[in-house]
Design a protein around this motif. Structure first.
Motif, PDB file in Angstrom:
ATOM      1  N   GLU A 159       0.823  -1.206   0.000  1.00 41.84           N
ATOM      2  CA  GLU A 159       0.000   0.000   0.000  1.00 41.84           C
ATOM      3  C   GLU A 159       0.860   1.260   0.000  1.00 41.84           C
ATOM      4  O   GLU A 159       0.460   2.296  -0.518  1.00 41.84           O
ATOM      5  CB  GLU A 159      -0.917   0.013   1.234  1.00 41.84           C
ATOM      6  CG  GLU A 159      -2.264  -0.615   0.949  1.00 41.84           C
ATOM      7  CD  GLU A 159      -3.077  -0.800   2.200  1.00 41.84           C
ATOM      8  OE1 GLU A 159      -2.744  -0.193   3.235  1.00 41.84           O
ATOM      9  OE2 GLU A 159      -4.036  -1.588   2.149  1.00 41.84           O
ATOM     10  N   HIS A 160       2.042   1.146   0.592  1.00 42.41           N
ATOM     11  CA  HIS A 160       2.907   2.321   0.683  1.00 42.41           C
ATOM     12  C   HIS A 160       3.963   2.343  -0.420  1.00 42.41           C
ATOM     13  O   HIS A 160       4.878   3.134  -0.388  1.00 42.41           O
ATOM     14  CB  HIS A 160       3.591   2.350   2.045  1.00 42.41           C
ATOM     15  CG  HIS A 160       2.612   2.380   3.154  1.00 42.41           C
ATOM     16  ND1 HIS A 160       2.108   3.547   3.666  1.00 42.41           N
ATOM     17  CD2 HIS A 160       2.000   1.381   3.834  1.00 42.41           C
ATOM     18  CE1 HIS A 160       1.248   3.271   4.612  1.00 42.41           C
ATOM     19  NE2 HIS A 160       1.158   1.969   4.738  1.00 42.41           N
ATOM     20  N   LEU A 161       3.811   1.425  -1.360  1.00 42.53           N
ATOM     21  CA  LEU A 161       4.801   1.305  -2.426  1.00 42.53           C
ATOM     22  C   LEU A 161       4.515   2.346  -3.510  1.00 42.53           C
ATOM     23  O   LEU A 161       3.380   2.508  -3.924  1.00 42.53           O
ATOM     24  CB  LEU A 161       4.697  -0.107  -3.016  1.00 42.53           C
ATOM     25  CG  LEU A 161       5.911  -0.679  -3.694  1.00 42.53           C
ATOM     26  CD1 LEU A 161       7.021  -0.852  -2.683  1.00 42.53           C
ATOM     27  CD2 LEU A 161       5.545  -2.037  -4.279  1.00 42.53           C
ATOM     28  N   ASP A 162       5.552   3.029  -3.946  1.00 39.11           N
ATOM     29  CA  ASP A 162       5.375   4.029  -4.998  1.00 39.11           C
ATOM     30  C   ASP A 162       5.413   3.334  -6.363  1.00 39.11           C
ATOM     31  O   ASP A 162       6.453   2.804  -6.751  1.00 39.11           O
ATOM     32  CB  ASP A 162       6.497   5.067  -4.891  1.00 39.11           C
ATOM     33  CG  ASP A 162       6.251   6.243  -5.828  1.00 39.11           C
ATOM     34  OD1 ASP A 162       5.287   6.167  -6.619  1.00 39.11           O
ATOM     35  OD2 ASP A 162       7.014   7.208  -5.759  1.00 39.11           O
ATOM     36  N   PRO A 163       4.303   3.335  -7.115  1.00 41.98           N
ATOM     37  CA  PRO A 163       4.288   2.626  -8.410  1.00 41.98           C
ATOM     38  C   PRO A 163       5.309   3.216  -9.380  1.00 41.98           C
ATOM     39  O   PRO A 163       5.776   2.526 -10.288  1.00 41.98           O
ATOM     40  CB  PRO A 163       2.870   2.853  -8.941  1.00 41.98           C
ATOM     41  CG  PRO A 163       2.086   3.429  -7.815  1.00 41.98           C
ATOM     42  CD  PRO A 163       3.045   4.019  -6.841  1.00 41.98           C
ATOM     43  N   ALA A 164       5.691   4.474  -9.164  1.00 39.56           N
ATOM     44  CA  ALA A 164       6.644   5.127 -10.064  1.00 39.56           C
ATOM     45  C   ALA A 164       7.961   4.364 -10.127  1.00 39.56           C
ATOM     46  O   ALA A 164       8.615   4.320 -11.168  1.00 39.56           O
ATOM     47  CB  ALA A 164       6.883   6.568  -9.604  1.00 39.56           C
ATOM     48  N   LEU A 165       8.338   3.740  -8.981  1.00 35.04           N
ATOM     49  CA  LEU A 165       9.606   3.020  -8.952  1.00 35.04           C
ATOM     50  C   LEU A 165       9.602   1.855  -9.933  1.00 35.04           C
ATOM     51  O   LEU A 165      10.551   1.645 -10.682  1.00 35.04           O
ATOM     52  CB  LEU A 165       9.877   2.513  -7.536  1.00 35.04           C
ATOM     53  CG  LEU A 165      10.219   3.597  -6.515  1.00 35.04           C
ATOM     54  CD1 LEU A 165      10.181   3.036  -5.110  1.00 35.04           C
ATOM     55  CD2 LEU A 165      11.582   4.183  -6.826  1.00 35.04           C
ATOM     56  N   GLU A 166       8.483   1.094  -9.915  1.00 29.82           N
ATOM     57  CA  GLU A 166       8.393  -0.044 -10.830  1.00 29.82           C
ATOM     58  C   GLU A 166       8.281   0.429 -12.276  1.00 29.82           C
ATOM     59  O   GLU A 166       8.872  -0.164 -13.176  1.00 29.82           O
ATOM     60  CB  GLU A 166       7.193  -0.919 -10.470  1.00 29.82           C
ATOM     61  CG  GLU A 166       7.430  -1.734  -9.216  1.00 29.82           C
ATOM     62  CD  GLU A 166       6.150  -2.335  -8.709  1.00 29.82           C
ATOM     63  OE1 GLU A 166       5.890  -3.506  -9.035  1.00 29.82           O
ATOM     64  OE2 GLU A 166       5.406  -1.646  -8.013  1.00 29.82           O
ATOM     65  N   SER A 223      10.590  -0.573 -15.567  1.00 32.00           N
ATOM     66  CA  SER A 223      10.161  -1.148 -16.840  1.00 32.00           C
ATOM     67  C   SER A 223      10.408  -0.173 -17.985  1.00 32.00           C
ATOM     68  O   SER A 223      10.618  -0.587 -19.120  1.00 32.00           O
ATOM     69  CB  SER A 223       8.692  -1.585 -16.787  1.00 32.00           C
ATOM     70  OG  SER A 223       7.937  -0.715 -16.019  1.00 32.00           O
ATOM     71  N   SER A 224      10.412   1.127 -17.687  1.00 30.73           N
ATOM     72  CA  SER A 224      10.630   2.096 -18.772  1.00 30.73           C
ATOM     73  C   SER A 224      12.070   2.055 -19.273  1.00 30.73           C
ATOM     74  O   SER A 224      12.338   2.412 -20.407  1.00 30.73           O
ATOM     75  CB  SER A 224      10.269   3.507 -18.303  1.00 30.73           C
ATOM     76  OG  SER A 224      11.249   3.988 -17.425  1.00 30.73           O
ATOM     77  N   VAL A 225      12.997   1.622 -18.416  1.00 30.65           N
ATOM     78  CA  VAL A 225      14.365   1.484 -18.909  1.00 30.65           C
ATOM     79  C   VAL A 225      14.604   0.083 -19.450  1.00 30.65           C
ATOM     80  O   VAL A 225      15.734  -0.344 -19.645  1.00 30.65           O
ATOM     81  CB  VAL A 225      15.433   1.836 -17.839  1.00 30.65           C
ATOM     82  CG1 VAL A 225      15.337   3.305 -17.478  1.00 30.65           C
ATOM     83  CG2 VAL A 225      15.305   0.949 -16.626  1.00 30.65           C
ATOM     84  N   GLY A 226      13.536  -0.690 -19.648  1.00 32.48           N
ATOM     85  CA  GLY A 226      13.631  -1.957 -20.358  1.00 32.48           C
ATOM     86  C   GLY A 226      13.756  -3.201 -19.502  1.00 32.48           C
ATOM     87  O   GLY A 226      14.040  -4.275 -20.022  1.00 32.48           O
TER      88      GLY A 226
END
Lengths: 275, 303
Positions: A165-172, A176-179
């Motif tokens: 719940e406290h995990l920032d989705p931006a990190l994941e 994935s955006s860097v492949g």
């Protein structure tokens, strides 16, 4: 806060913290009394008393050499280790999906995996027992482990969900955006972030399985009884100091495990407080 | 949507790949889901079916859709009084007592400076992680006639009270087992309450009791709910405790279901008792949550 009030207001306020202290001491003694009594009773020479009358370590040593209890403890340990591992592995994808799933799916998932908490474990054990008796006519250690996985799974699901719940989705997303592949993202980004929840869940699952009595009493095969069932059957028919000694070793084992947990991850995993 | 209209071909392929990726991430979910369905929901459905089957000694239950076992349990005053009422009474009272005892201890621990909470907390955790059978055994030695508590009462000139193999003994056992479950979630919740809130209450003249009831307790409600729910669910289904501390005289529903199944071999009746217990426990939990929610909401509205 408490200290400052008492100090600044002098003697008048003293009875209050003391009252709480006395009440808390009584509560604490109530919590640990059975453990101390078991240890005391194990040191008796003849019959079981607390406080003990004649001290001896004879029973403590005898308990370690009595094969059936050592076997029981081993079986309990293996069942708990397998059940906790499997239920934590099962809980991982569930907890991770719960975060992303649409509300309707999330509700179904929560209900499915938390359901076992709503049903008394004796009753679930009865259900599993009657199905297995109907299907196979016997129970075995494998079926016992299945039962333990079901009753322990809610704990890792809950502790991991609490962390995600406290995990920032931006990190994941960044990974994935860097492949990075989903698997790579999971191993090097998500997993380290949710590690506290995973460890806490595993520990709760392990303790729940290790402590379980009601599932085991139904599903235990005669020849492979876990420790609690052995002690239970012993207690129903006889009272000898050796059973206190066996219990004392079990208490010591639990204490050591708790100490290790404290050193490794801190006891916060039990109180749910984020350090 | 607009993408679909502009270039349907590329989107189709992208959609397919996306769908594959979605399946790949969801695949690990199917194993646990299948597992839960197969080993939890199927057995529970099976149990419901069993409870509506006809029982004949020596032959497996035959499903006939009968409700006779429920009727037998819910109409016979013997079962209602010895099993149902005992279960409800003992589980509710023991949960309330465990909450009081657990709250005092949790409050004390949470008020300590963080570096001094360790010993008390770890002893509570040790107690939680020691097997229930062993803890009951310890209580047995303590409470048996001629034991420490018995002798102490005699020494103090109190009348002799039989504790073991009575409802009182079972109640003490239930409370003892439940207290750690209440203490642990509460420590975290109480310790997380911002001290500034209490200082604010004190600065407007509230004494300690008022501060506690107006600030600390309402803020600790999530911990109270978490702990009492676990305690109640465990105690309502208690089986080892009445078996070992009740000496067969105190009958709770979980124990009765076990006996009916394994000793009497009457699976349909055992199933009916079990399903009744499950529904009862869920209903009481729902009422409790509803009541808490309502009081909480009215309290917030009033504030």
């Amino acid at each position: 806060m408490t200290a400052t009030t008492t100090m600044s207001s002098g003697k008048v306020r003293w009875p209050l913290p003391t009252g709480l202290g006395i009440a808390a001491s009584c509560a604490f003694i109530f919590v640990v009394a059975p453990l101390i009594v078991v240890a005391g009773a194990a040191l008796n020479a003849e019959a079981m008393f607390f406080p003990p009358r004649q001290l001896t370590l004879h029973w403590m040593i005898a308990a370690l050499t009595e094969g059936s209890f050592v076997n029981g403890a081993l079986i309990s340990f293996v069942v708990a280790a397998v059940a906790a591992t499997v239920s934590t592995l099962f809980a991982l994808p569930v907890a991770l999906q719960l975060r992303k799933a649409p509300p309707a799916v999330a509700r179904i998932l929560t209900l499915s995996f938390m359901g076992p908490l709503l049903v008394p474990s004796v009753i679930f054990a009865l259900a599993l027992y009657s199905v297995m008796m109907y299907a196979f006519g016997v129970t075995n250690l494998f079926i016992l482990m299945i039962g333990h996985v079901i009753i322990t799974m809610p704990y890792p699901v809950r502790t991991i969900t609490a962390v995600t719940e406290h995990l920032d989705p931006a990190l994941e997303d960044a990974a994935s955006s860097v492949g990075a592949s989903p698997w790579r993202t999971f191993v090097s980004v998500t997993l380290p972030l949710i590690k506290p929840g995973v460890i806490a869940g595993f520990l709760f699952a392990f303790i729940t399985s290790w402590n379980d009595f009601s599932i085991s009493v139904f599903l235990t095969p005669r020849e492979l009884q876990p420790l609690p069932i052995k002690i239970y059957e012993y207690l129903l028919f006889q009272y000898r100091p050796i059973i206190a000694a066996v219990s004392t070793w079990s208490v010591i084992g639990s204490a050591i495990i708790v100490l290790i947990i404290d050193r490794l991850v801190g006891l916060n995993v039990f109180t749910g407080r984020r350090a | 949507m607009s993408l679909t209209l502009s270039s349907p071909q590329t989107d189709d392929r992208g959609g397919l790949r996306e769908r594959c990726a979605a399946w790949a991430t969801r695949a690990p979910l199917f194993v646990p889901f299948l597992f839960v369905v197969l080993f939890f929901f199927v057995p529970m459905a099976w149990l419901v079916a069993t409870s509506m089957s006809t029982h004949e000694v020596g032959s497996p239950p035959v499903f006939t859709g009968t409700l006779e076992h429920y009727a037998r349990f819910w109409t016979d005053p013997f079962y209602l009084e010895t099993a149902l009422w005992t279960t409800v009474k003992l589980s509710v009272v023991s949960t309330a007592l465990a909450l009081i005892i657990g709250y005092v201890l949790a409050y004390y621990i949470a008020e300590l400076p963080p570096d001094r909470r360790g010993f008390l907390t770890s002893m509570v955790v040790v107690s939680l992680s020691v097997n229930i059978v062993i803890r009951i055994f310890g209580l047995n030695v303590l409470l048996m006639s001629g034991g420490l508590v018995d002798s102490a009462l005699t020494f103090l000139g109190m009348p002799r009270v039989r504790i073991m193999y009575t409802e009182l003994g079972v109640l003490i056992g239930l409370v003892q087992i439940a207290v750690p479950y209440v203490v642990l979630p509460l420590i975290g919740v109480i310790a997380a309450i911002d001290p500034a809130l209490k200082e604010a209450a004190a600065s407007v003249g509230a004494n300690k009791y008022r501060t506690f009831w107006a600030v600390t307790f309402p803020l600790s409600l999530p911990g109270v709910v978490a702990g009492t729910l676990i305690a109640f669910t465990l105690n309502a289904a208690a089986f080892a405790i009445p078996a070992l501390m009740g000496g067969g005289r105190v009958r709770m529903m979980g124990m009765m279901a076990y006996e009916q199944a394994t000793v009497q071999g009457n699976f349909p009746f055992a199933a009916a008792v079990g399903i009744s217990l499950t529904i009862l426990s869920i209903v009481i939990t729902a009422i409790y949550l509803f009541a808490i929610n309502r009081t909480f909401r009215t309290a917030r509205k009033a504030a």
